[in-house]
Design a protein around this motif. Structure first.
Motif, PDB file in Angstrom:
ATOM      1  N   PHE A 136      26.528 -37.353  -6.315  1.00  0.00           N
ATOM      2  CA  PHE A 136      26.019 -36.404  -7.299  1.00  0.00           C
ATOM      3  C   PHE A 136      25.013 -35.451  -6.664  1.00  0.00           C
ATOM      4  O   PHE A 136      25.051 -34.236  -6.889  1.00  0.00           O
ATOM      5  N   LEU A 137      24.088 -35.983  -5.861  1.00  0.00           N
ATOM      6  CA  LEU A 137      23.089 -35.138  -5.214  1.00  0.00           C
ATOM      7  C   LEU A 137      23.717 -34.195  -4.192  1.00  0.00           C
ATOM      8  O   LEU A 137      23.265 -33.061  -4.018  1.00  0.00           O
ATOM      9  N   HIS A 164      24.305 -24.327 -16.899  1.00  0.00           N
ATOM     10  CA  HIS A 164      25.039 -24.571 -15.653  1.00  0.00           C
ATOM     11  C   HIS A 164      25.350 -26.050 -15.457  1.00  0.00           C
ATOM     12  O   HIS A 164      26.392 -26.383 -14.878  1.00  0.00           O
ATOM     13  N   LEU A 165      24.491 -26.930 -15.929  1.00  0.00           N
ATOM     14  CA  LEU A 165      24.813 -28.349 -15.842  1.00  0.00           C
ATOM     15  C   LEU A 165      25.972 -28.725 -16.760  1.00  0.00           C
ATOM     16  O   LEU A 165      26.822 -29.553 -16.408  1.00  0.00           O
ATOM     17  N   GLN A 188      25.588 -26.076  -7.891  1.00  0.00           N
ATOM     18  CA  GLN A 188      24.865 -25.242  -6.931  1.00  0.00           C
ATOM     19  C   GLN A 188      23.963 -24.229  -7.629  1.00  0.00           C
ATOM     20  O   GLN A 188      22.832 -23.974  -7.197  1.00  0.00           O
ATOM     21  N   LYS A 189      24.444 -23.677  -8.740  1.00  0.00           N
ATOM     22  CA  LYS A 189      23.589 -22.773  -9.521  1.00  0.00           C
ATOM     23  C   LYS A 189      22.460 -23.556 -10.192  1.00  0.00           C
ATOM     24  O   LYS A 189      21.329 -23.069 -10.289  1.00  0.00           O
ATOM     25  N   ALA A 190      22.779 -24.764 -10.662  1.00  0.00           N
ATOM     26  CA  ALA A 190      21.735 -25.596 -11.255  1.00  0.00           C
ATOM     27  C   ALA A 190      20.661 -25.942 -10.225  1.00  0.00           C
ATOM     28  O   ALA A 190      19.470 -26.015 -10.552  1.00  0.00           O
ATOM     29  N   ALA A 191      21.071 -26.136  -8.953  1.00  0.00           N
ATOM     30  CA  ALA A 191      20.087 -26.430  -7.904  1.00  0.00           C
ATOM     31  C   ALA A 191      19.121 -25.269  -7.714  1.00  0.00           C
ATOM     32  O   ALA A 191      17.919 -25.470  -7.507  1.00  0.00           O
ATOM     33  N   THR A 192      19.626 -24.049  -7.773  1.00  0.00           N
ATOM     34  CA  THR A 192      18.749 -22.883  -7.643  1.00  0.00           C
ATOM     35  C   THR A 192      17.746 -22.827  -8.787  1.00  0.00           C
ATOM     36  O   THR A 192      16.561 -22.518  -8.578  1.00  0.00           O
ATOM     37  N   VAL A 193      18.192 -23.138 -10.000  1.00  0.00           N
ATOM     38  CA  VAL A 193      17.283 -23.141 -11.151  1.00  0.00           C
ATOM     39  C   VAL A 193      16.220 -24.223 -10.993  1.00  0.00           C
ATOM     40  O   VAL A 193      15.027 -24.003 -11.288  1.00  0.00           O
ATOM     41  N   PRO A 222      25.133 -26.340  -1.042  1.00  0.00           N
ATOM     42  CA  PRO A 222      23.868 -25.589  -0.926  1.00  0.00           C
ATOM     43  C   PRO A 222      23.571 -24.853  -2.223  1.00  0.00           C
ATOM     44  O   PRO A 222      24.489 -24.538  -2.994  1.00  0.00           O
ATOM     45  N   PRO A 223      22.312 -24.538  -2.513  1.00  0.00           N
ATOM     46  CA  PRO A 223      21.995 -23.792  -3.737  1.00  0.00           C
ATOM     47  C   PRO A 223      22.622 -22.399  -3.716  1.00  0.00           C
ATOM     48  O   PRO A 223      22.862 -21.815  -2.659  1.00  0.00           O
TER      49      PRO A 223
END
Length: 270
Positions: free
Chosen positions: A59-60, A234-235, A241-246, A65-66
């Motif tokens: 999951f992680l 996004h989740l 990846q978009k969620a990681a940027t947020v 990448p973001p």
């Protein structure tokens, strides 16, 4: 030692009695902790199993990448500004409301007014921000306005109680001296009592602003705008990846506000 010196020596005070309340409280807390562990279904073995660790790692890994596209970064920056504005405006509204409630809450308008305002402050701060946002979304609609009002309602209850306690604990003699010399009550309050409590009130305000940054980032989950609304969107579409940027934007915003608040508190306490 002579008999006269022996008689003049002061008698030792009796040994303090051991009170049973301290050990009893410790035993009660220990029993509560043991009962909590015994009653909750804590599955530590399942949590650290190979399947659980592998699922978490997979999951992680999906967050990397973001997303770094210019269009998405611009959209994230706007949501970050919206979250910051929600927290700042909500805190300012809460300071105004908390100060207005703190005066009667400190007993300056009689015991009856104090009791009524204290109950109101308890209600305001007992309802979490997410619940306030869910209620206010019905009246204000989706967007940051409902989130701002939710932050203001909850924080006004917290700050109102803290401000009222600070006013009650302030030394009354300076204000009484000014009033005894003919100063109006309002002027005596502003020149004697408020300067005593103002640094403490500002410290409380900055601390609650830090908390409201985190809360504003979460309120978007119920549709109150900002970074939280982007994260939920996004989740829900599994766009990790978009969620990681947020999430990174949330972390940077919280770190920035913590640093600014720490610097301001140091300036105020000099």
């Amino acid at each position: 030692m002579s008999k006269q010196e022996d008689q003049a020596a002061p008698a030792l005070p009796p040994a303090p009695r051991r009170h049973w309340s301290g050990p009893a409280l410790g035993l009660a807390l220990a029993a509560l902790v043991i009962a909590s562990f015994a009653s909750l279904p804590l599955k530590w073995r399942d949590f650290f199993s190979a399947d659980a660790v592998g699922s978490v790692a997979e999951f992680l890994a999906s967050f990397a990448p973001p997303e770094t596209g210019s269009g998405f970064l611009r959209k994230t920056a706007l949501a970050t500004g919206e979250t910051l504005a929600m927290s700042a405006l909500g805190t300012l509204l809460a300071v105004a409301g908390g100060m207005l409630l703190a005066l009667p809450g400190a007993g300056r308008f009689g015991r009856a007014a104090r009791a009524m305002v204290r109950v109101l402050l308890n209600v305001l701060r007992s309802v979490p921000e997410l619940v306030w946002a869910s209620i206010l979304l019905i009246a204000a609609g989706l967007g940051p306005f409902a989130g701002t009002l939710a932050l203001a309602a909850h924080t006004a209850g917290v700050l109102g109680r803290l401000f009222a306690d600070a006013l009650e604990n302030a030394a009354p003699l300076p204000e009484q001296s000014l009033r005894a010399n003919g100063a109006p009550p309002l002027a005596a309050f502003f020149y004697a009592t408020l300067p005593q409590t103002l640094p403490q009130m500002l410290s409380y305000t900055l601390y609650r602003w830090e908390n409201n940054i985190r809360a504003a980032a979460i309120l978007g989950v119920v549709g109150a705008g900002g970074l939280g609304q982007m994260l939920k969107y996004h989740l829900s579409l599994f766009q990790m990846q978009k969620a990681a940027t947020v999430i990174l934007a949330m972390l940077l915003l919280v770190a920035l506000v913590d640093a600014v608040s720490f610097a301001l508190r140091r300036v105020l306490t000099r």
